[in-house]
Design a protein around this motif. Structure first.
Motif, mmCIF file in Angstrom:
data_model
loop_
_atom_site.group_PDB
_atom_site.id
_atom_site.type_symbol
_atom_site.label_atom_id
_atom_site.label_comp_id
_atom_site.label_asym_id
_atom_site.label_seq_id
_atom_site.Cartn_x
_atom_site.Cartn_y
_atom_site.Cartn_z
ATOM 1 N N CYS A 7 0.870 -1.176 0.000
ATOM 2 C CA CYS A 7 0.000 0.000 0.000
ATOM 3 C C CYS A 7 0.908 1.226 0.000
ATOM 4 O O CYS A 7 1.315 1.704 1.058
ATOM 5 C CB CYS A 7 -0.923 -0.002 1.209
ATOM 6 N N LEU A 8 1.245 1.702 -1.178
ATOM 7 C CA LEU A 8 2.151 2.840 -1.281
ATOM 8 C C LEU A 8 1.607 4.036 -0.513
ATOM 9 O O LEU A 8 2.337 4.703 0.226
ATOM 10 C CB LEU A 8 2.370 3.213 -2.750
ATOM 11 N N THR A 9 0.338 4.307 -0.666
ATOM 12 C CA THR A 9 -0.247 5.485 -0.023
ATOM 13 C C THR A 9 -0.255 5.361 1.497
ATOM 14 O O THR A 9 -0.088 6.355 2.205
ATOM 15 C CB THR A 9 -1.676 5.716 -0.535
ATOM 16 N N GLY A 10 -0.436 4.154 2.010
ATOM 17 C CA GLY A 10 -0.468 3.961 3.455
ATOM 18 C C GLY A 10 0.883 3.643 4.056
ATOM 19 O O GLY A 10 1.286 4.230 5.065
ATOM 20 N N ASP A 11 1.611 2.708 3.436
ATOM 21 C CA ASP A 11 2.899 2.266 3.987
ATOM 22 C C ASP A 11 3.951 3.364 3.934
ATOM 23 O O ASP A 11 4.775 3.499 4.843
ATOM 24 C CB ASP A 11 3.425 1.055 3.214
ATOM 25 N N VAL A 12 3.959 4.133 2.840
ATOM 26 C CA VAL A 12 5.003 5.134 2.627
ATOM 27 C C VAL A 12 4.518 6.543 2.952
ATOM 28 O O VAL A 12 5.203 7.301 3.652
ATOM 29 C CB VAL A 12 5.510 5.087 1.165
ATOM 30 N N PHE A 13 3.320 6.893 2.465
ATOM 31 C CA PHE A 13 2.847 8.268 2.593
ATOM 32 C C PHE A 13 1.813 8.456 3.700
ATOM 33 O O PHE A 13 1.264 9.536 3.851
ATOM 34 C CB PHE A 13 2.272 8.740 1.249
#
Length: 209
Positions: free
Chosen positions: A57-63
């Motif tokens: 989950c790029l939006t959750g894990d990173v951002f």
């Protein structure tokens, strides 16, 4: 099916101070580049290690998106595995399998009042397109046929058991409700009511206070 180990100390997690070993795999079914992170050599030292299948989950894990609790679940998993060992399967299945761009389109629909499942359906997708067969292959490549599974998702539990992986214990993650964030609690409630996740909303961990 083969694995490639990089014995490089990665520092991962919320504070980026937890060492882990990264493993890549060859011969997976879907062509994606899934990886495993191993904590405290759990795949070699523990007969029944704790594992987690975490979908990217790029939006959750990173951002640190306000729309989900993926990043918080990932950090919780890393902290737990740092203490007791474990294997984290990081699966490239963004947006329950619909991909990053489609997930962003779904965000627009969620802003208009749809929940995550309704938004995916409106875009022409099923509730959840994820296939966990590659996770099974990864575990088999690591020689892990008896595990403890860290999840709230009954589909992940069923996928492992149907493939002949013995799950001796299910360890749930907490419900991470973000203080002052509109929609976060509703997202978690939808996972329970629609996705049948084994998540106790009453036992919440508040973040952002």
């Amino acid at each position: 099916m083969a694995e490639v180990r990089a014995r490089v100390q990665l520092n991962v997690g919320q504070n980026s101070d937890i060492p882990a070993e990264i493993i890549s795999f060859q011969g997976l079914n879907d062509g994606h580049e899934h990886v495993a992170l191993v904590f405290n050599e759990a795949d070699e030292k523990q007969q029944t290690p704790l594992i987690r299948m975490h979908s990217e989950c790029l939006t959750g894990d990173v951002f640190h998106s306000s729309r989900c609790d993926c990043g918080e679940q990932l950090n919780e998993c890393i902290e737990t595995m740092h203490k007791q060992g474990g294997v984290l399967l990081y699966l490239r299945q963004e947006g329950r399998g619909i991909g990053l761009y489609n997930k962003i389109d779904a965000y627009v629909l969620q802003s208009q009042g749809m929940n995550t499942y309704e938004a995916n359906n409106h875009l022409g997708f099923e509730d959840d397109l994820r296939d966990f067969s590659d996770a099974v292959l990864m575990l088999q490549a690591l020689g892990l046929n008896h595990v403890k599974l860290m999840t709230n998702n009954p589909r992940k539990l069923k996928a492992l058991r149907d493939a002949g992986i013995t799950v001796e214990e299910v360890v749930g993650t907490q419900a991470h409700v973000k203080v002052g964030i509109t929609g976060n609690k509703g997202y978690l409630e939808t996972k329970v009511t629609h996705g049948e996740h084994m998540l106790d909303i009453k036992k919440i961990t508040k973040t952002g206070e």
